[in-house]
Design a protein around this motif. Sequence first.
Motif, PDB file in Angstrom:
ATOM      1  N   ALA A 159      15.261   8.891  -5.206  1.00 15.23           N
ATOM      2  CA  ALA A 159      14.844   8.061  -6.338  1.00 15.23           C
ATOM      3  C   ALA A 159      14.014   6.879  -5.844  1.00 15.23           C
ATOM      4  O   ALA A 159      12.976   6.552  -6.401  1.00 15.23           O
ATOM      5  CB  ALA A 159      16.063   7.576  -7.102  1.00 15.23           C
ATOM      6  N   TYR A 160      14.497   6.225  -4.793  1.00 17.52           N
ATOM      7  CA  TYR A 160      13.791   5.116  -4.173  1.00 17.52           C
ATOM      8  C   TYR A 160      13.794   5.326  -2.669  1.00 17.52           C
ATOM      9  O   TYR A 160      14.834   5.672  -2.118  1.00 17.52           O
ATOM     10  CB  TYR A 160      14.448   3.765  -4.499  1.00 17.52           C
ATOM     11  CG  TYR A 160      13.716   2.625  -3.829  1.00 17.52           C
ATOM     12  CD1 TYR A 160      12.660   2.000  -4.470  1.00 17.52           C
ATOM     13  CD2 TYR A 160      14.039   2.226  -2.538  1.00 17.52           C
ATOM     14  CE1 TYR A 160      11.955   0.987  -3.830  1.00 17.52           C
ATOM     15  CE2 TYR A 160      13.335   1.220  -1.906  1.00 17.52           C
ATOM     16  CZ  TYR A 160      12.300   0.609  -2.562  1.00 17.52           C
ATOM     17  OH  TYR A 160      11.597  -0.385  -1.927  1.00 17.52           O
ATOM     18  N   PRO A 161      12.706   5.120  -2.035  1.00 15.83           N
ATOM     19  CA  PRO A 161      11.404   4.787  -2.597  1.00 15.83           C
ATOM     20  C   PRO A 161      10.785   6.008  -3.280  1.00 15.83           C
ATOM     21  O   PRO A 161      11.069   7.144  -2.894  1.00 15.83           O
ATOM     22  CB  PRO A 161      10.584   4.364  -1.376  1.00 15.83           C
ATOM     23  CG  PRO A 161      11.202   5.114  -0.239  1.00 15.83           C
ATOM     24  CD  PRO A 161      12.654   5.231  -0.563  1.00 15.83           C
ATOM     25  N   ARG A 194       7.597   8.530   0.146  1.00 17.81           N
ATOM     26  CA  ARG A 194       8.009   8.302   1.531  1.00 17.81           C
ATOM     27  C   ARG A 194       6.810   8.230   2.465  1.00 17.81           C
ATOM     28  O   ARG A 194       6.940   8.415   3.664  1.00 17.81           O
ATOM     29  CB  ARG A 194       8.973   9.404   1.964  1.00 17.81           C
ATOM     30  CG  ARG A 194      10.280   9.326   1.219  1.00 17.81           C
ATOM     31  CD  ARG A 194      11.225  10.449   1.623  1.00 17.81           C
ATOM     32  NE  ARG A 194      12.571  10.078   1.257  1.00 17.81           N
ATOM     33  CZ  ARG A 194      13.413   9.414   2.042  1.00 17.81           C
ATOM     34  NH1 ARG A 194      13.073   9.082   3.245  1.00 17.81           N
ATOM     35  NH2 ARG A 194      14.613   9.108   1.624  1.00 17.81           N
ATOM     36  N   ASP A 195       5.639   7.931   1.915  1.00 14.03           N
ATOM     37  CA  ASP A 195       4.440   7.896   2.760  1.00 14.03           C
ATOM     38  C   ASP A 195       4.296   6.595   3.543  1.00 14.03           C
ATOM     39  O   ASP A 195       3.474   6.500   4.447  1.00 14.03           O
ATOM     40  CB  ASP A 195       3.183   8.170   1.932  1.00 14.03           C
ATOM     41  CG  ASP A 195       2.921   7.126   0.863  1.00 14.03           C
ATOM     42  OD1 ASP A 195       3.824   6.316   0.578  1.00 14.03           O
ATOM     43  OD2 ASP A 195       1.817   7.134   0.286  1.00 14.03           O
ATOM     44  N   ARG A 196       5.104   5.582   3.222  1.00 14.48           N
ATOM     45  CA  ARG A 196       5.069   4.325   3.965  1.00 14.48           C
ATOM     46  C   ARG A 196       6.394   3.593   3.783  1.00 14.48           C
ATOM     47  O   ARG A 196       7.079   3.771   2.773  1.00 14.48           O
ATOM     48  CB  ARG A 196       3.918   3.442   3.498  1.00 14.48           C
ATOM     49  CG  ARG A 196       4.015   3.061   2.035  1.00 14.48           C
ATOM     50  CD  ARG A 196       2.800   2.349   1.567  1.00 14.48           C
ATOM     51  NE  ARG A 196       2.897   2.085   0.135  1.00 14.48           N
ATOM     52  CZ  ARG A 196       2.157   1.216  -0.494  1.00 14.48           C
ATOM     53  NH1 ARG A 196       1.248   0.534   0.179  1.00 14.48           N
ATOM     54  NH2 ARG A 196       2.295   1.027  -1.780  1.00 14.48           N
ATOM     55  N   VAL A 197       6.740   2.791   4.749  1.00 16.20           N
ATOM     56  CA  VAL A 197       7.971   2.008   4.703  1.00 16.20           C
ATOM     57  C   VAL A 197       7.662   0.673   4.033  1.00 16.20           C
ATOM     58  O   VAL A 197       6.768  -0.052   4.462  1.00 16.20           O
ATOM     59  CB  VAL A 197       8.541   1.782   6.123  1.00 16.20           C
ATOM     60  CG1 VAL A 197       9.724   0.834   6.082  1.00 16.20           C
ATOM     61  CG2 VAL A 197       8.926   3.111   6.753  1.00 16.20           C
ATOM     62  N   LEU A 198       8.397   0.390   2.984  1.00 11.00           N
ATOM     63  CA  LEU A 198       8.261  -0.896   2.294  1.00 11.00           C
ATOM     64  C   LEU A 198       9.378  -1.818   2.760  1.00 11.00           C
ATOM     65  O   LEU A 198      10.537  -1.410   2.844  1.00 11.00           O
ATOM     66  CB  LEU A 198       8.340  -0.695   0.779  1.00 11.00           C
ATOM     67  CG  LEU A 198       7.248   0.171   0.177  1.00 11.00           C
ATOM     68  CD1 LEU A 198       7.543   0.455  -1.299  1.00 11.00           C
ATOM     69  CD2 LEU A 198       5.886  -0.488   0.340  1.00 11.00           C
ATOM     70  N   LEU A 199       9.021  -3.046   3.032  1.00  7.69           N
ATOM     71  CA  LEU A 199       9.980  -4.039   3.501  1.00  7.69           C
ATOM     72  C   LEU A 199      10.244  -5.033   2.376  1.00  7.69           C
ATOM     73  O   LEU A 199       9.337  -5.757   1.968  1.00  7.69           O
ATOM     74  CB  LEU A 199       9.425  -4.763   4.728  1.00  7.69           C
ATOM     75  CG  LEU A 199       8.947  -3.869   5.868  1.00  7.69           C
ATOM     76  CD1 LEU A 199       8.275  -4.695   6.950  1.00  7.69           C
ATOM     77  CD2 LEU A 199      10.099  -3.056   6.423  1.00  7.69           C
ATOM     78  N   PRO A 200      11.465  -5.083   1.866  1.00  3.01           N
ATOM     79  CA  PRO A 200      11.739  -6.011   0.777  1.00  3.01           C
ATOM     80  C   PRO A 200      11.925  -7.447   1.259  1.00  3.01           C
ATOM     81  O   PRO A 200      12.532  -7.688   2.294  1.00  3.01           O
ATOM     82  CB  PRO A 200      13.031  -5.474   0.163  1.00  3.01           C
ATOM     83  CG  PRO A 200      13.691  -4.725   1.262  1.00  3.01           C
ATOM     84  CD  PRO A 200      12.603  -4.229   2.172  1.00  3.01           C
ATOM     85  N   ALA A 204      -0.277  -3.981  -3.897  1.00  2.00           N
ATOM     86  CA  ALA A 204      -0.448  -4.366  -5.299  1.00  2.00           C
ATOM     87  C   ALA A 204       0.434  -3.524  -6.218  1.00  2.00           C
ATOM     88  O   ALA A 204       1.008  -4.042  -7.181  1.00  2.00           O
ATOM     89  CB  ALA A 204      -1.913  -4.243  -5.710  1.00  2.00           C
ATOM     90  N   ASP A 205       0.568  -2.242  -5.926  1.00  5.83           N
ATOM     91  CA  ASP A 205       1.381  -1.343  -6.751  1.00  5.83           C
ATOM     92  C   ASP A 205       2.597  -0.821  -5.998  1.00  5.83           C
ATOM     93  O   ASP A 205       3.170   0.205  -6.375  1.00  5.83           O
ATOM     94  CB  ASP A 205       0.522  -0.180  -7.241  1.00  5.83           C
ATOM     95  CG  ASP A 205      -0.581  -0.645  -8.172  1.00  5.83           C
ATOM     96  OD1 ASP A 205      -0.318  -1.522  -9.010  1.00  5.83           O
ATOM     97  OD2 ASP A 205      -1.716  -0.149  -8.045  1.00  5.83           O
ATOM     98  N   ALA A 206       3.004  -1.506  -4.946  1.00  2.00           N
ATOM     99  CA  ALA A 206       4.151  -1.051  -4.152  1.00  2.00           C
ATOM    100  C   ALA A 206       5.429  -1.125  -4.981  1.00  2.00           C
ATOM    101  O   ALA A 206       5.631  -2.060  -5.759  1.00  2.00           O
ATOM    102  CB  ALA A 206       4.299  -1.912  -2.897  1.00  2.00           C
ATOM    103  N   ALA A 207       6.286  -0.131  -4.806  1.00  3.76           N
ATOM    104  CA  ALA A 207       7.571  -0.119  -5.509  1.00  3.76           C
ATOM    105  C   ALA A 207       8.402  -1.327  -5.092  1.00  3.76           C
ATOM    106  O   ALA A 207       8.354  -1.768  -3.948  1.00  3.76           O
ATOM    107  CB  ALA A 207       8.319   1.172  -5.189  1.00  3.76           C
ATOM    108  N   SER A 208       9.162  -1.832  -6.036  1.00  5.45           N
ATOM    109  CA  SER A 208      10.057  -2.961  -5.771  1.00  5.45           C
ATOM    110  C   SER A 208      11.472  -2.446  -5.541  1.00  5.45           C
ATOM    111  O   SER A 208      11.924  -1.530  -6.235  1.00  5.45           O
ATOM    112  CB  SER A 208      10.061  -3.924  -6.957  1.00  5.45           C
ATOM    113  OG  SER A 208       8.796  -4.502  -7.120  1.00  5.45           O
ATOM    114  N   TYR A 209      12.164  -3.040  -4.603  1.00  2.05           N
ATOM    115  CA  TYR A 209      13.525  -2.625  -4.279  1.00  2.05           C
ATOM    116  C   TYR A 209      14.466  -2.991  -5.427  1.00  2.05           C
ATOM    117  O   TYR A 209      14.608  -4.166  -5.783  1.00  2.05           O
ATOM    118  CB  TYR A 209      13.952  -3.271  -2.963  1.00  2.05           C
ATOM    119  CG  TYR A 209      15.323  -2.873  -2.488  1.00  2.05           C
ATOM    120  CD1 TYR A 209      15.685  -1.538  -2.384  1.00  2.05           C
ATOM    121  CD2 TYR A 209      16.241  -3.835  -2.136  1.00  2.05           C
ATOM    122  CE1 TYR A 209      16.948  -1.168  -1.945  1.00  2.05           C
ATOM    123  CE2 TYR A 209      17.497  -3.479  -1.681  1.00  2.05           C
ATOM    124  CZ  TYR A 209      17.847  -2.145  -1.599  1.00  2.05           C
ATOM    125  OH  TYR A 209      19.091  -1.794  -1.156  1.00  2.05           O
TER     126      TYR A 209
END
Length: 186
Positions: A89-91, A94-100, A139-144
Amino acid sequence: MAIHHLTKDVHTRSFLSLVQSSHAKATKHSRAIFNTVSVLDYPVSLLESVVNESVFWRKALIHSSAWFISYDIEPFLPSILDHSSFPSAYPPSRDRVLLPLNMYFAWIKKDSDGIMQEAARESAAHLRQLAIAEGQDVADAASYGNHVIFDTPLRRIYGDNVPKLQAIKAAVDPTNVMGLAGGFKF
């Protein structure tokens, strides 16, 4: 553990001990809001901006009964998503690691709710713009979802997974029992 701290009460403990700790008692009558910014990296310039942001909002919100402003940097290993190739569901991708970057604003007076919520929104938007200005494609990155402000649209957290998650929810909870709980609603 020689990090500057507001309070220090670090040790192995039971959950009950944590709930009864001095920090839990200190925050008992507080009002609070979380918000977040997803970034790809924490360059020194962005870390300096986070420090500046915390100083700015501490001064700006002191007369709105703010008593605690916190920005928590959460760096993860680049391999954090490598443990599974299954979708989640999140992220949503999986094409990039997002750091909250977790923001926590606490205050006392109910009449400051709107001011504090807007400050958390403004701070997140400002830090996101600074990350973008540094070349981060967020700009459109998912938020944790554990850190987002309460009115964040589901699509901002789960992206294109929202319709599938809504279908799963309809199949496993047709009488909407989970609608009685808090949190984000599918």
